[in-house]
Design a protein around this motif. Structure first.
Motif, PDB file in Angstrom:
ATOM      1  N   ILE A 165      44.427  36.492  31.427  1.00  0.00           N
ATOM      2  CA  ILE A 165      43.394  35.480  31.199  1.00  0.00           C
ATOM      3  C   ILE A 165      43.060  34.757  32.499  1.00  0.00           C
ATOM      4  N   LEU A 166      44.076  34.380  33.247  1.00  0.00           N
ATOM      5  CA  LEU A 166      43.861  33.660  34.498  1.00  0.00           C
ATOM      6  C   LEU A 166      43.142  34.527  35.523  1.00  0.00           C
ATOM      7  N   ARG A 167      43.460  35.799  35.557  1.00  0.00           N
ATOM      8  CA  ARG A 167      42.773  36.710  36.481  1.00  0.00           C
ATOM      9  C   ARG A 167      41.304  36.872  36.091  1.00  0.00           C
ATOM     10  N   TYR A 168      41.035  36.879  34.791  1.00  0.00           N
ATOM     11  CA  TYR A 168      39.643  36.937  34.344  1.00  0.00           C
ATOM     12  C   TYR A 168      38.897  35.660  34.750  1.00  0.00           C
ATOM     13  N   LEU A 169      39.551  34.512  34.576  1.00  0.00           N
ATOM     14  CA  LEU A 169      38.931  33.245  34.967  1.00  0.00           C
ATOM     15  C   LEU A 169      38.686  33.192  36.470  1.00  0.00           C
ATOM     16  N   LYS A 170      39.587  33.768  37.239  1.00  0.00           N
ATOM     17  CA  LYS A 170      39.407  33.821  38.688  1.00  0.00           C
ATOM     18  C   LYS A 170      38.125  34.573  39.047  1.00  0.00           C
ATOM     19  N   SER A 173      44.875  35.325  43.237  1.00  0.00           N
ATOM     20  CA  SER A 173      45.172  36.543  42.478  1.00  0.00           C
ATOM     21  C   SER A 173      43.973  37.490  42.434  1.00  0.00           C
ATOM     22  N   LYS A 174      44.242  38.731  42.057  1.00  0.00           N
ATOM     23  CA  LYS A 174      43.160  39.682  41.819  1.00  0.00           C
ATOM     24  C   LYS A 174      42.441  39.297  40.527  1.00  0.00           C
ATOM     25  N   THR A 175      41.248  39.823  40.359  1.00  0.00           N
ATOM     26  CA  THR A 175      40.458  39.489  39.177  1.00  0.00           C
ATOM     27  C   THR A 175      40.601  40.565  38.107  1.00  0.00           C
ATOM     28  N   ALA A 176      40.223  40.217  36.881  1.00  0.00           N
ATOM     29  CA  ALA A 176      40.222  41.153  35.753  1.00  0.00           C
ATOM     30  C   ALA A 176      38.847  41.113  35.100  1.00  0.00           C
ATOM     31  N   PRO A 177      38.358  42.240  34.573  1.00  0.00           N
ATOM     32  CA  PRO A 177      37.003  42.275  33.999  1.00  0.00           C
ATOM     33  C   PRO A 177      36.885  41.600  32.640  1.00  0.00           C
ATOM     34  N   THR A 211      39.078  24.726  36.335  1.00  0.00           N
ATOM     35  CA  THR A 211      39.643  26.082  36.359  1.00  0.00           C
ATOM     36  C   THR A 211      40.404  26.329  37.650  1.00  0.00           C
ATOM     37  N   GLU A 212      39.848  25.886  38.776  1.00  0.00           N
ATOM     38  CA  GLU A 212      40.531  26.050  40.062  1.00  0.00           C
ATOM     39  C   GLU A 212      41.868  25.311  40.066  1.00  0.00           C
TER      40      GLU A 212
END
Length: 296
Positions: free
Chosen positions: A116-121, A48-52, A36-37
């Motif tokens: 999706i990427l922000r959620y994975l972060k 990036s910032k994260t998403a819930p 993922t990284e």
């Protein structure tokens, strides 16, 4: 196997093909933190910032959005997500949606991909947990009727558990428009039953003492159709699915059961949810963080 092939014991595996394994005395966690990284770095979103959640509850329409100016980047990133779904079924539906626009991605499609990427972060170290339990097959099947605003096709979703462990799952747009929610749900159930029969035959051939599959759905009309031949006239246009599922129920190969919508785990594969409901379903899969096991 060592009597027939030249093998070498390399001790218990900890990392294989991008999948990391964390063992405890009673469980096994599969996660892809490193993969993922690398994906986030390739996409330029490592900071990036994260998403819930991986998808907005009411995503904007993509039909009026202009084409994305770097479709190669879009396809490259989306192409790396399906392998991540191996341990992250919580992103299955969102990945399915962005994958449908590979031929001509728009700006809105790219924004959905970045979500999706922000959620994975924000859930980097989450993975799929396996624990000891019984050998009972449970299949949760569901469909979100006519949820695609462009072609009004429904989405099939199913989850298959062996005991407490999730071993198979699928999100797929149905190939034909369903005329009712019952029809859409029945098509989803037929897909889940076919997968269950295939895995049941494999475990039976291996000599494992597995129990007959239990199919769970939240649509009472669909459950009724599997047991009541009086409704046959209403289902003639999906005859093959109808007869396939009913035959398995009649001979006792499997049974169908109604579950309340709040406990329909396959919902996570057919539609977006607000954070609280989404995370409740994710923990039921079960998806847990590496930190939870290491801390425990």
């Amino acid at each position: 196997m060592h009597q027939n092939f030249q093998l070498k014991d390399l001790s218990p595996v900890h990392y294989f093909l991008g999948i990391e394994l964390l063992r405890t005395s009673s469980s096994l966690l599969l996660h892809q933190s490193k993969y993922t990284e690398e994906l986030l770095t390739r996409a330029g979103m490592a900071e990036s910032k994260t998403a819930p959640t991986p998808m907005a509850v009411h995503p904007p329409s993509t039909s009026d959005s202009r084409l994305f100016d770097n479709p190669t980047l879009y396809r490259s990133i989306v192409g790396g997500l399906p392998y991540l779904v191996v341990t992250r079924p919580d992103i299955q539906y969102a990945v399915n949606r962005v994958s449908q626009s590979m031929h001509a991605p728009t700006e809105q499609n790219f924004q959905a991909l970045k979500r999706i990427l922000r959620y994975l972060k924000g859930s980097l170290r989450r993975g799929l947990l396996f624990t000891k339990g019984n050998l009972e097959f449970s299949v949760y099947s569901d469909s979100d009727w006519a949820n695609d605003k462009d072609d009004r096709r429904s989405t099939t979703g199913y989850l298959m558990f062996l005991g407490p462990n999730l071993i198979s799952w699928c999100t797929k747009k149905q190939t034909r428009v369903s005329r009712s929610s019952t029809e859409a749900e029945y098509r989803a159930m037929a897909a889940g039953v076919a997968e269950a029969m295939w895995l049941y035959d494999i475990t039976d051939a291996l000599g494992l003492p597995v129990f007959r599959p239990k199919i769970c759905g939240d649509n009472e009309s669909t459950i009724c159709v599997t047991k009541n031949p009086v409704l046959h006239d209403r289902m003639k246009h999906i005859g093959s699915d109808y007869h396939f599922v009913r035959e398995q129920v009649m001979v006792g190969t499997m049974s169908t059961h109604h579950v309340p919508s709040s406990e329909q785990l396959a919902d996570i594969l057919t539609k977006p949810f607000p954070p609280a409901a989404f995370h409740y379903l994710a923990t039921k899969l079960p998806l847990v963080s590496v930190d939870q096991l290491e801390g425990g």
